[in-house]
Design a protein around this motif. Sequence first.
Motif, mmCIF file in Angstrom:
data_model
loop_
_atom_site.group_PDB
_atom_site.id
_atom_site.type_symbol
_atom_site.label_atom_id
_atom_site.label_comp_id
_atom_site.label_asym_id
_atom_site.label_seq_id
_atom_site.Cartn_x
_atom_site.Cartn_y
_atom_site.Cartn_z
ATOM 1 N N ARG A 67 0.732 -1.324 -0.135
ATOM 2 C CA ARG A 67 0.156 0.084 0.068
ATOM 3 C C ARG A 67 0.985 1.393 0.114
ATOM 4 N NH1 ARG A 67 -2.350 -4.634 -0.611
ATOM 5 N NH2 ARG A 67 -4.863 -4.214 -0.492
ATOM 6 N N GLY A 68 2.132 1.277 -0.006
ATOM 7 C CA GLY A 68 2.902 2.128 -0.251
ATOM 8 C C GLY A 68 3.274 3.119 0.849
ATOM 9 N N CYS A 72 6.448 6.486 1.151
ATOM 10 C CA CYS A 72 6.211 7.703 1.537
ATOM 11 C C CYS A 72 6.717 7.905 2.968
ATOM 12 C CB CYS A 72 4.849 8.140 1.527
ATOM 13 S SG CYS A 72 4.178 8.456 -0.118
ATOM 14 N N HIS A 73 6.754 7.048 3.787
ATOM 15 C CA HIS A 73 7.213 7.256 5.091
ATOM 16 C C HIS A 73 8.724 6.629 5.356
ATOM 17 C CE1 HIS A 73 3.608 8.524 7.026
ATOM 18 N NE2 HIS A 73 2.964 7.956 6.390
ATOM 19 N N TRP A 85 6.678 19.225 -2.644
ATOM 20 C CA TRP A 85 5.114 19.286 -3.365
ATOM 21 C C TRP A 85 5.021 20.742 -3.481
ATOM 22 C CZ3 TRP A 85 2.812 14.767 0.057
ATOM 23 C CH2 TRP A 85 3.418 13.703 -0.533
ATOM 24 N N ALA A 91 5.564 19.058 3.427
ATOM 25 C CA ALA A 91 4.669 17.869 3.886
ATOM 26 C C ALA A 91 5.564 17.048 4.659
ATOM 27 C CB ALA A 91 3.830 17.386 3.023
ATOM 28 N N PRO A 94 5.589 11.470 9.015
ATOM 29 C CA PRO A 94 6.274 11.110 10.362
ATOM 30 C C PRO A 94 6.717 9.833 10.390
ATOM 31 C CG PRO A 94 3.760 10.876 10.452
ATOM 32 C CD PRO A 94 4.033 11.568 9.076
ATOM 33 N N PHE A 99 5.341 6.555 15.673
ATOM 34 C CA PHE A 99 4.290 7.175 15.757
ATOM 35 C C PHE A 99 3.128 5.953 16.422
ATOM 36 C CE2 PHE A 99 -0.107 8.032 14.315
ATOM 37 C CZ PHE A 99 -0.071 9.708 14.548
ATOM 38 N N LEU A 108 -4.329 5.721 15.016
ATOM 39 C CA LEU A 108 -3.751 5.183 13.732
ATOM 40 C C LEU A 108 -4.913 4.923 12.626
ATOM 41 C CD1 LEU A 108 -1.195 2.977 15.347
ATOM 42 C CD2 LEU A 108 -0.691 4.271 13.510
ATOM 43 N N ALA A 111 -6.322 7.945 11.200
ATOM 44 C CA ALA A 111 -5.332 8.508 10.194
ATOM 45 C C ALA A 111 -5.592 8.074 8.763
ATOM 46 C CB ALA A 111 -4.134 8.735 10.516
ATOM 47 N N MET A 126 -1.620 13.050 3.489
ATOM 48 C CA MET A 126 -1.655 11.520 3.482
ATOM 49 C C MET A 126 -2.956 11.041 2.501
ATOM 50 S SD MET A 126 -1.179 8.731 5.386
ATOM 51 C CE MET A 126 -1.982 7.470 5.840
ATOM 52 N N GLU A 210 -5.345 5.428 -5.854
ATOM 53 C CA GLU A 210 -4.588 6.504 -5.392
ATOM 54 C C GLU A 210 -4.441 7.523 -6.572
ATOM 55 O OE1 GLU A 210 -0.825 5.727 -3.542
ATOM 56 O OE2 GLU A 210 -0.394 7.821 -3.281
HETATM 57 C C1 HEC Z 1 1.989 9.434 -0.812
HETATM 58 C C2 HEC Z 1 2.546 9.463 0.599
HETATM 59 C C3 HEC Z 1 1.983 8.808 1.577
HETATM 60 C C4 HEC Z 1 1.655 7.451 1.705
HETATM 61 C C5 HEC Z 1 1.503 6.625 0.361
HETATM 62 C C6 HEC Z 1 1.196 7.118 3.042
HETATM 63 N N1 HEC Z 1 1.388 8.334 3.887
HETATM 64 FE FE1 HEC Z 1 0.975 8.351 5.790
HETATM 65 N N2 HEC Z 1 1.600 10.300 5.800
HETATM 66 C C7 HEC Z 1 1.847 10.940 4.573
HETATM 67 C C8 HEC Z 1 2.228 12.384 5.068
HETATM 68 C C9 HEC Z 1 2.548 13.566 4.291
HETATM 69 C C10 HEC Z 1 1.567 12.420 6.317
HETATM 70 C C11 HEC Z 1 1.645 13.920 7.270
HETATM 71 C C12 HEC Z 1 0.283 14.560 7.331
HETATM 72 C C13 HEC Z 1 -0.060 15.263 6.255
HETATM 73 O O1 HEC Z 1 0.638 15.948 5.548
HETATM 74 O O2 HEC Z 1 -1.297 14.772 5.621
HETATM 75 C C14 HEC Z 1 1.269 11.398 6.802
HETATM 76 C C15 HEC Z 1 0.882 10.809 7.932
HETATM 77 C C16 HEC Z 1 0.709 9.834 8.530
HETATM 78 C C17 HEC Z 1 0.260 9.398 9.950
HETATM 79 C C18 HEC Z 1 0.194 10.222 11.095
HETATM 80 C C19 HEC Z 1 -1.196 11.043 10.918
HETATM 81 C C20 HEC Z 1 -0.963 12.138 12.187
HETATM 82 O O3 HEC Z 1 -2.017 11.837 13.164
HETATM 83 O O4 HEC Z 1 -0.392 13.128 12.324
HETATM 84 C C21 HEC Z 1 0.081 8.218 9.849
HETATM 85 C C22 HEC Z 1 -0.445 7.195 11.203
HETATM 86 C C23 HEC Z 1 0.413 7.519 8.618
HETATM 87 N N3 HEC Z 1 0.530 8.453 7.814
HETATM 88 C C24 HEC Z 1 0.224 6.247 8.288
HETATM 89 C C25 HEC Z 1 0.399 5.772 7.086
HETATM 90 C C26 HEC Z 1 0.229 4.209 6.554
HETATM 91 C C27 HEC Z 1 -0.260 3.201 7.516
HETATM 92 C C28 HEC Z 1 0.254 4.320 5.306
HETATM 93 C C29 HEC Z 1 0.135 3.070 4.116
HETATM 94 C C30 HEC Z 1 -1.132 2.265 4.412
HETATM 95 C C31 HEC Z 1 0.526 5.586 4.733
HETATM 96 N N4 HEC Z 1 0.819 6.438 5.696
HETATM 97 C C32 HEC Z 1 0.895 5.893 3.647
HETATM 98 C C33 HEC Z 1 2.337 10.745 3.406
HETATM 99 C C34 HEC Z 1 1.949 9.188 2.920
#
Ligand code: HEC
Length: 301
Positions: A67-68, A72-73, A85, A91, A94, A99, A108, A111, A126, A210
């Motif tokens: 799921r990627g 990103c993370h 971006w 952006a 985290p 987390f 979780l 989010a 996200m 996506e």
């Molecule tokens: C396209 C890039 C991208 C992908 C793919 C992605 N994330 Fe994120 N995620 C981010 C960004 C950027 C943030 C910071 C918050 C924002 O800017 O919306 C974030 C924030 C979060 C947070 C913290 C939210 C908070 O409370 O601040 C969680 C938990 C999280 N992601 C889980 C996941 C999980 C689990 C996956 C896979 C299923 C995932 N992310 C996939 C970019 C991504």
Amino acid sequence: MSLFRDATRWLVRAIALFAILAVIGLVSVFVLSEAYLRDVAPPPAFSAVIPTDSTSIAYGRHLTRTRGCFGCHGQQLEGQVFDYWPWVKRAVAPNLAAFAKAHEPATLEAAIRHGIGHDGRALWSMPSYNFVHLPDSAIAAMIAFLKSAEVEEHELAEPAFGLRTRWWMARRTEMHMQDWAERVPGMVVGSDEQDNIRRGERLAMTTCNECHGLDLRGSTAEMDISPPDLAIVAAYPWDDFVKLMRTGIPIGGRDLGLMKVVAQDRFAHFTEQEVEDLYAFLRTLPNRPVASDVFWRPEAE
Ligand code: HEC
Ligand code: HEC
């Protein structure tokens, strides 16, 4: 002499007035944008039991990979800054391992599936809309894996929104992530259809949508690239589809850019069965109707 003094006085007043208006304008944009980010409906309660067995954790890792989340993370889930971006100033994805240890499963889940951050504000970058159709059991397995993942300490800059983004938020001309998540259409496969087609739809609706449009039928919204209607897969022989999923290289060998990146980072890790399921479902798309009145395909005919 007095004429000059008057003129100076008026000029100073005009500048002061302009400065006051500018400050009021900036404060209003900030206040209105924060109001929009906080305009979120509370998510439904999430009380799924988080498993601890190694099979579930391995499944959670597989979901996190396909799921990627790693893309990103960070490959160690250590977090990553997206300075480039242009619609956001900065952006910051985290440190996901840290987390996950610091927060409750429900935080979780909010989010991941609903686009709501731990501070109660909507997320912005996200892509939670992509995970709306992940079932409770998948979310629970993913959280189990994330909580078990080793934390790699990593300095990260603070996230920041640019003025342009704030302006969009203030006027609500761009949507925050909960609004995106709420607009994801339901599944279309009927309960009378084969199991592999149903599994394939869930896979596609939690990975391919996506980029290929929330309904997989193509997207023209806000991307200078236009990921096509996935009905195109009907024109792909099986071996070519497998190659596309494993390497990102299409029939004809063109460089697909972002598609190539995500195929290598995510789809190469699909099981054989998952690729078969995806193929079975995507090949049924030409026989299904396409909605035209949707915001992610504004130029569609
Ligand atoms: C396209 C890039 C991208 C992908 C793919 C992605 N994330 Fe994120 N995620 C981010 C960004 C950027 C943030 C910071 C918050 C924002 O800017 O919306 C974030 C924030 C979060 C947070 C913290 C939210 C908070 O409370 O601040 C969680 C938990 C999280 N992601 C889980 C996941 C999980 C689990 C996956 C896979 C299923 C995932 N992310 C996939 C970019 C991504
Ligand atoms: C992160 C964005 C992204 C995701 C996720 C994504 N794609 Fe793509 N895909 C693209 C882009 C962009 C293109 C178009 C590239 C171009 O035409 O230059 C594309 C093109 C394609 C094509 C057309 C290839 C051709 O012959 O022209 C197929 C088929 C495809 N994707 C299948 C999939 C499938 C199946 C999934 C889900 C498993 C998926 N994509 C997920 C971005 C994505």
